[in-house]
Scaffold this motif. Structure first.
Motif, PDB file in Angstrom:
ATOM      1  N   GLN A 210       1.006  -1.257   0.078  1.00 26.43           N
ATOM      2  CA  GLN A 210       0.113   0.038  -0.112  1.00 26.43           C
ATOM      3  C   GLN A 210       0.890   1.107  -0.101  1.00 26.43           C
ATOM      4  O   GLN A 210       0.473   2.202  -0.366  1.00 26.43           O
ATOM      5  N   ASP A 211       1.986   1.077   0.742  1.00 25.18           N
ATOM      6  CA  ASP A 211       2.842   2.418   0.539  1.00 25.18           C
ATOM      7  C   ASP A 211       3.185   2.811  -0.729  1.00 25.18           C
ATOM      8  O   ASP A 211       3.532   4.070  -1.034  1.00 25.18           O
ATOM      9  N   LEU A 212       3.468   1.913  -1.592  1.00 24.92           N
ATOM     10  CA  LEU A 212       3.730   2.561  -3.001  1.00 24.92           C
ATOM     11  C   LEU A 212       2.589   3.138  -3.439  1.00 24.92           C
ATOM     12  O   LEU A 212       2.798   4.416  -4.144  1.00 24.92           O
ATOM     13  N   ALA A 215       2.753   6.619  -1.728  1.00 26.60           N
ATOM     14  CA  ALA A 215       3.878   7.365  -2.330  1.00 26.60           C
ATOM     15  C   ALA A 215       3.543   8.099  -3.720  1.00 26.60           C
ATOM     16  O   ALA A 215       3.662   9.266  -3.966  1.00 26.60           O
ATOM     17  N   ALA A 216       2.773   7.147  -4.256  1.00 24.32           N
ATOM     18  CA  ALA A 216       2.207   7.806  -5.709  1.00 24.32           C
ATOM     19  C   ALA A 216       1.308   8.715  -5.737  1.00 24.32           C
ATOM     20  O   ALA A 216       1.445   9.618  -6.327  1.00 24.32           O
ATOM     21  N   ARG A 229       0.068   3.108 -14.280  1.00 21.66           N
ATOM     22  CA  ARG A 229       1.402   3.133 -14.815  1.00 21.66           C
ATOM     23  C   ARG A 229       2.745   3.057 -14.055  1.00 21.66           C
ATOM     24  O   ARG A 229       3.838   2.687 -14.132  1.00 21.66           O
ATOM     25  N   THR A 230       2.602   3.951 -12.854  1.00 24.56           N
ATOM     26  CA  THR A 230       3.812   4.008 -11.986  1.00 24.56           C
ATOM     27  C   THR A 230       3.798   3.021 -11.068  1.00 24.56           C
ATOM     28  O   THR A 230       4.858   2.525 -10.597  1.00 24.56           O
ATOM     29  N   PRO A 234       4.010  -2.171 -13.327  1.00 18.71           N
ATOM     30  CA  PRO A 234       5.465  -2.490 -13.030  1.00 18.71           C
ATOM     31  C   PRO A 234       5.584  -3.548 -11.749  1.00 18.71           C
ATOM     32  O   PRO A 234       6.334  -4.527 -12.109  1.00 18.71           O
ATOM     33  N   MET A 235       4.778  -3.422 -10.994  1.00 20.44           N
ATOM     34  CA  MET A 235       4.862  -4.365  -9.689  1.00 20.44           C
ATOM     35  C   MET A 235       4.240  -5.631 -10.261  1.00 20.44           C
ATOM     36  O   MET A 235       4.543  -6.773  -9.480  1.00 20.44           O
ATOM     37  N   TYR A 318      13.814  -6.027 -11.598  1.00 22.20           N
ATOM     38  CA  TYR A 318      14.158  -4.835 -10.920  1.00 22.20           C
ATOM     39  C   TYR A 318      15.434  -5.059  -9.884  1.00 22.20           C
ATOM     40  O   TYR A 318      15.487  -4.537  -8.970  1.00 22.20           O
ATOM     41  N   GLN A 319      16.287  -5.988 -10.326  1.00 22.64           N
ATOM     42  CA  GLN A 319      17.373  -5.979  -9.220  1.00 22.64           C
ATOM     43  C   GLN A 319      18.495  -5.249  -9.740  1.00 22.64           C
ATOM     44  O   GLN A 319      18.884  -5.419 -10.920  1.00 22.64           O
TER      45      GLN A 319
END
Ligand code: ATP
Ligand code: MG
Lengths: 319, 396
Positions: A210-212, A215-216, A229-230, A234-235, A318-319
């Motif tokens: 939820q934090d993401l 933040a968005a 999109r943000t 991606p996730m 994503y590493q």
């Protein structure tokens, strides 16, 4: 402090005089563990050998021979079966049909599965019901479902054509028309895999922190498209990769719907690889040729998976 | 830059109140810390200020302007999350640029491929990149701009999160336990950096933590929260020396303050375990009170003096200091004293010991846990004078 110092001092040091006995005890224990490991892994290894590895080896051997299904003798013919495949127009058509089918089913399944998962996740009520409804096709017996589809698509009494006619739109003999048969089968394939993709996407959506999203929102990406999109898409990368690979493999191995609904027809318009394989092996009894087709199918499937993983893996983890 | 007005904010989840009418005025440019134990509603209050959560009642104003209907984007606040909440698929540069891109570029200019071709997009993007570079340089993360968050150390991630908040120069910084994912050493370093950042920017900071050391070292003022209420809002020194509530006294200070139940004997004394102790309460005889004595206010009595007497139960060595646990006569819980190591060189478990303190260091609480200020320095918020020793008077 003083307490712990006393405690430490109170434990006698066991090492100096006991070393030899302990090392033999350790050897015994290591041996016991090895035996236990063998006992535990043995049955599974035997089963794997009997059910998977030996059959695959057998397929490879048969592919190099002219064995007829049920015959008592066979002759090794080298790569003749593979040469025949390379020149066989029936096989080419079947390969092309399969690829087209995969190219329709994979994007269709991924997009609709994702769309439905997003819709279910954003709604509040009846989530479990929607989930169950969409997952049903994945669990239902395919033969029964195929018959239901056949009834739906029947040229005269089928509800699809009746609805189209009612609206004044052109109708078609969906499963007997060269132009429509493959897309219609693809729609059925999408319908079949949709639930699977949707459940995986739902799980993926649940695991986005939820934090993401918060933040968005603070960063100003608070419209639904920006959020998608943000954060969301991606996730969902790793899940999407998995869904694409699995659905592609399932589509690549399509057989039952085709066999029940069209048997590859009209002509060869809906003949797919597994159907070719089945026919060659069990109808025309060309077991050697069928085995060679099997190996080609296997090779393509493995290549597809590896290529997808190689191409996409680095972009989604994503590493 | 702006102050934040928090007026009677209340919030419940499923009928369970989490915030019960919290009011607080955060001054412009102030570093205010919300301090409280886990689950007391700190994050909830911060999220309400940010606009991520909607309050059930009360008002929030930022820079004097009510923002209750406004979405987070319109509140001109930036937030640093405990998890950092960096976008894992974007480079550090893209992470930091996002808030600026969302504000300065139109929807079309943000599109991939064709976006940069639109008029004005290139210039705006270049300006954004320049600002990101400047901010990154200030935070010493300039060399990791092209990496993804997954390739950074914990401290670097923390800086990126701060950088993403800083880059757009918000009116208010909100930070929710930004250091709790770091190891102890790095936490101390980053603490100093955040302090320095606040000094340099001069922006209002609202900082959430449950770590009292962070709250004490960073803050201009600390707001102690418990069970959805603000118990006290004051400068760190005052919170420590002059707590308004027994729970504040308990929460601040390490080891925990000694709380000793006592009965009022007369206007000038209370009674603990049958002993008369010179503490003026101003309460009628027989009332129940609680004496709070900080471990660091206790010291060994001279051999011929009276004091809380008993046997040493445990001695903890901390280098410069000792924590001595004393099984004192007539008390349910051991007294804990924090002594300078050189003042009690040869204490051992089981030894008899007398501890005493000065009346000026006693904190007195009534039966409801409210602070009674009628002793030493009545009602003043100054640090109380030392006063005589507790057991100075002989038993009548
Ligand atoms: N979305 C939610 N739904 C239900 N209850 C919630 C929700 N968010 C918070 N709570 C409850 O509200 C209370 C306060 O939560 P909050 O996150 O504000 O605590 P906190 O002070 O930040 O604690 P911590 O120091 O552990 O982060 C907790 O009891 C929590 O269970
Ligand atoms: Mg919290």
């Amino acid at each position: 402090m003083s307490v712990s110092a006393q405690t430490v001092a109170a434990i006698p040091d066991p090492l100096p005089d006991r070393t030899p006995r302990r090392s033999s005890a350790i050897r015994m224990r290591a041996l016991r563990e090895e035996l236990a490991a063998l006992a535990l892994a043995g049955p599974a290894t035997a089963l794997l050998l009997a059910l998977f590895i030996l059959p695959v080896v057998a397929v490879f051997i048969i592919a190099l021979s002219d064995w007829q299904f049920g015959a008592r003798t066979l002759r090794f013919v080298g790569l003749a079966n593979f040469a025949e495949i390379a020149g066989d127009e029936g096989f080419h058509a079947s390969l092309l049909n399969t690829l087209l089918y995969v190219l329709m089913v994979v994007p269709g399944t991924v997009l609709s599965g994702l769309g439905i998962a997003l819709a279910i996740e954003s709604g509040r009520s009846l989530r479990a019901l929607y989930r169950a409804i969409h997952f049903l096709p994945f669990m239902a017996t395919l033969a029964a479902m195929a018959i239901a589809w056949e009834a739906l698509l029947h040229p005269t009494i089928g509800p699809v054509n009746q609805a189209l006619a009612g609206l004044g739109l052109p109708t078609a003999n969906w499963l007997r028309n060269e132009a429509t048969v493959l897309p219609v089968l693809a729609v059925i394939g999408i319908w079949q895999n949709l639930g699977f993709a949707m459940v995986l996407f739902l799980a993926g959506l649940k695991s986005i922190p939820q934090d993401l999203y918060d933040a968005a929102e603070i960063d100003g990406a608070d419209g639904w498209l920006d959020r998608l999109r943000t954060v969301t898409l991606p996730m969902l990368g790793p899940v999407s990769l998995f869904v694409v690979v699995v659905v592609a493999l399932r589509a690549f191995e399509v057989f039952d719907t085709v066999q029940i609904l069209t048997e590859g027809g009209p002509g060869r318009a809906s003949e797919v690889l597994l159907l070719t394989l089945y026919r060659e092996s069990f109808e025309f009894l060309h077991a050697g040729y069928g085995a060679a087709v099997t190996i080609v199918v296997l090779a393509i499937a493995v290549m597809l998976t590896l290529a997808q993983a190689k191409l996409l893996d680095r972009k989604v983890h994503y590493q | 830059m702006a102050g934040v007005g928090i007026e009677a904010i209340s919030k419940s989840y499923g009928g369970i109140p989490v915030l019960r009418g919290v009011s607080l005025d955060v001054r412009d440019g102030e570093f205010l810390t919300l301090l409280g134990p886990s689950g007391c509603g700190k994050s909830t209050l911060l999220r309400i200020i940010a606009g991520l959560e909607i309050q059930d009642g009360g008002e929030i104003a930022i820079g004097g302007r009510p923002v209750d209907g406004a979405r987070p984007k319109r509140r001109d606040v930036a937030m640093v999350f405990q998890s950092y909440a960096l976008y894992p698929h974007m480079t550090v540069a893209a992470n930091m640029a996002l808030p600026l891109r969302m504000r300065r570029l139109s929807r079309w200019q943000r599109l991939p491929l064709i976006g940069p071709l639109l008029p004005g997009a290139r210039a705006a993007t270049a300006r954004i990149e320049e600002e990101v570079r400047r901010t990154a340089a200030a935070l010493e993360i300039g060399h990791v701009l092209e990496r993804r968050p997954g390739q950074l150390s914990g401290g670097q991630r923390q800086r990126v999160a701060v950088g993403r908040a800083m880059v757009r120069q918000p009116a208010v910084f909100l930070m929710d336990e930004p250091l709790s994912n770091l190891d102890a050493k790095l936490r101390v370093t980053m603490r100093a950096e955040i302090k320095e950042l606040h000094r340099r920017l001069g922006t209002t900071f609202i900082y959430v933590t449950h770590d009292q050391a962070e709250a004490m070292t960073l803050s201009d003022r600390v707001a102690v929260m418990l069970g959805g209420e603000l118990l006290q809002v004051a400068a760190p020194q005052e919170i420590y020396a002059d707590p308004a509530d027994r729970r504040v006294a308990e929460f601040i200070g390490s080891p925990r303050i000694n709380l000793i139940p006592a009965k009022v004997r007369d206007a000038g004394a209370v009674e603990i375990a049958g002993e008369r102790i010179a503490v003026a309460t101003g309460l009628p005889a027989g009332s129940q009170v609680t004496l709070g004595i900080r471990p660091e206010a206790l010291f060994p009595a001279m051999p011929d003096e009276r004091g809380f007497h008993g046997h040493v139960r445990l001695v903890e060595h901390l280098g410069s200091d000792l924590y001595v646990h004393l099984d004192a006569a007539g008390m349910a819980e051991p007294l804990i004293a924090r002594l300078r190591a050189e003042r009690a060189p040869d204490l051992a478990i089981g030894m008899p010991l007398r501890l005493t303190a000065r009346t000026g260091h006693i904190l007195l609480f009534d039966a409801d846990g409210r602070r009674l200020r009628s002793n030493a320095s009545a009602g003043s918020s100054d640090i109380p004078a030392l006063g005589p020793e507790l057991f100075a008077e002989p038993v009548p």
